[in-house]
Design a protein around this motif. Structure first.
Motif, short mmCIF file in Angstrom:
data_model
loop_
_atom_site.label_atom_id
_atom_site.label_comp_id
_atom_site.label_asym_id
_atom_site.label_seq_id
_atom_site.Cartn_x
_atom_site.Cartn_y
_atom_site.Cartn_z
N LYS A 116 0.83 -1.20 0.00
CA LYS A 116 0.00 0.00 0.00
C LYS A 116 0.86 1.25 0.00
O LYS A 116 2.02 1.23 0.42
CB LYS A 116 -0.91 0.00 1.23
CG LYS A 116 -1.89 -1.17 1.25
CD LYS A 116 -2.79 -1.12 2.47
CE LYS A 116 -3.77 -2.29 2.46
NZ LYS A 116 -4.63 -2.29 3.64
N ASP A 117 0.26 2.34 -0.47
CA ASP A 117 0.97 3.62 -0.45
C ASP A 117 0.80 4.27 0.92
O ASP A 117 0.17 3.70 1.82
CB ASP A 117 0.50 4.53 -1.60
CG ASP A 117 -0.95 4.99 -1.49
OD1 ASP A 117 -1.57 4.86 -0.40
OD2 ASP A 117 -1.47 5.50 -2.50
N SER A 118 1.33 5.47 1.07
CA SER A 118 1.31 6.14 2.37
C SER A 118 -0.11 6.52 2.83
O SER A 118 -0.32 6.77 4.01
CB SER A 118 2.19 7.40 2.33
OG SER A 118 1.70 8.28 1.33
N ASP A 119 -1.07 6.52 1.90
CA ASP A 119 -2.46 6.81 2.26
C ASP A 119 -3.27 5.54 2.52
O ASP A 119 -4.47 5.61 2.77
CB ASP A 119 -3.14 7.62 1.15
CG ASP A 119 -2.56 9.01 1.01
OD1 ASP A 119 -2.20 9.62 2.05
OD2 ASP A 119 -2.44 9.50 -0.13
N GLY A 120 -2.62 4.38 2.42
CA GLY A 120 -3.29 3.12 2.70
C GLY A 120 -3.99 2.49 1.50
O GLY A 120 -4.74 1.54 1.66
N PHE A 121 -3.72 3.01 0.30
CA PHE A 121 -4.34 2.44 -0.90
C PHE A 121 -3.40 1.43 -1.53
O PHE A 121 -2.19 1.61 -1.56
CB PHE A 121 -4.70 3.54 -1.90
CG PHE A 121 -5.83 4.41 -1.43
CD1 PHE A 121 -7.12 3.90 -1.31
CD2 PHE A 121 -5.60 5.73 -1.08
CE1 PHE A 121 -8.16 4.70 -0.86
CE2 PHE A 121 -6.63 6.54 -0.63
CZ PHE A 121 -7.91 6.02 -0.52
N ARG A 122 -3.97 0.38 -2.06
CA ARG A 122 -3.21 -0.72 -2.65
C ARG A 122 -2.50 -0.29 -3.93
O ARG A 122 -3.00 0.52 -4.69
CB ARG A 122 -4.13 -1.91 -2.92
CG ARG A 122 -4.65 -2.52 -1.63
CD ARG A 122 -5.54 -3.72 -1.92
NE ARG A 122 -6.09 -4.23 -0.69
CZ ARG A 122 -5.54 -5.18 0.06
NH1 ARG A 122 -4.42 -5.75 -0.33
NH2 ARG A 122 -6.13 -5.59 1.18
N LEU A 123 -1.35 -0.92 -4.13
CA LEU A 123 -0.55 -0.67 -5.32
C LEU A 123 -0.80 -1.76 -6.35
O LEU A 123 -0.96 -2.94 -5.99
CB LEU A 123 0.93 -0.63 -4.95
CG LEU A 123 1.33 0.39 -3.88
CD1 LEU A 123 2.82 0.31 -3.59
CD2 LEU A 123 0.93 1.81 -4.27
N GLY A 124 -0.81 -1.36 -7.60
CA GLY A 124 -0.95 -2.32 -8.69
C GLY A 124 0.37 -2.99 -8.98
O GLY A 124 1.41 -2.69 -8.36
N PRO A 125 0.42 -3.89 -9.95
CA PRO A 125 1.65 -4.59 -10.30
C PRO A 125 2.77 -3.68 -10.79
O PRO A 125 3.92 -4.07 -10.80
CB PRO A 125 1.22 -5.58 -11.39
CG PRO A 125 -0.19 -5.29 -11.72
CD PRO A 125 -0.73 -4.33 -10.73
#
Length: 182
Positions: A116-125
């Motif tokens: 996840k990024d610093s805002d808690g959202f998932r990262l794609g491939p």
């Protein structure tokens, strides 16, 4: 709506929205009409995911069945039915409809979207925040609240969602050209 209230309309199909239901019900006698809720032949707020959108990262994520299952498990259909449809809707029967955030998170982790990024959202491939841009045309009054609720539910499992109300002709043109992701 004014013509309906005056009893000048025989059938309004879906242009009489759920928000106007109380108004119609309280004016039936005065307008000499009956308000009837039909069992529709479709659902009005399915969120369509374009699995053929021309972006290899998008396709890798959305074509994974686990991703679509995770989105499904994250939805609180009971709340949608109560808040948007005033209890006048039923859950679909073709697939599981229970809300299970733990299962949704497990599926996303299994498919490799565990970072996840610093805002808690998932990262794609590709290592970038994966975003679902829901673009719709508000016609019947339920598209906006359903999109907003989906944004909240999917945000709870780390999926970033944006929403945008497009002019009808533009949305239709973009959908036909495969330029919409969701």
């Amino acid at each position: 709506i004014l013509k309906c209230l005056a009893g000048e309309v025989d059938h309004s199909y879906e242009y009489a929205t759920m928000e106007s239901l109380p108004l119609f019900k309280e004016n039936e006698e005065k307008g000499n009409y009956n308000t009837i809720l039909y069992d529709l032949h479709r659902t009005s707020c399915d969120i369509w995911i374009n699995m053929a959108y021309d972006d290899p990262v998008w396709q890798e994520v959305v074509q994974d069945l686990r991703f679509r299952q995770a989105l499904n498990y994250a939805l609180d259909r009971d709340e949608i039915i109560d808040a948007v449809y005033f209890g006048f809707a039923e859950k679909p029967t073709q697939f599981p409809t229970e809300m299970n955030v733990a299962k949704a998170n497990q599926l996303l982790d299994e498919m490799g979207m565990d970072k996840k990024d610093s805002d808690g959202f998932r990262l794609g491939p590709d290592g970038k925040r994966f975003t679902i841009p829901i673009e719709y045309t508000e016609i019947f009054g339920d598209y906006t609240p359903v999109a907003e609720l989906a944004t909240e539910y999917w945000g709870n499992i780390g999926i970033h969602v944006t929403t945008k109300d497009l002019e009808s002709g533009l949305r239709s043109t973009r959908k036909s050209a495969h330029e919409l992701k969701a």
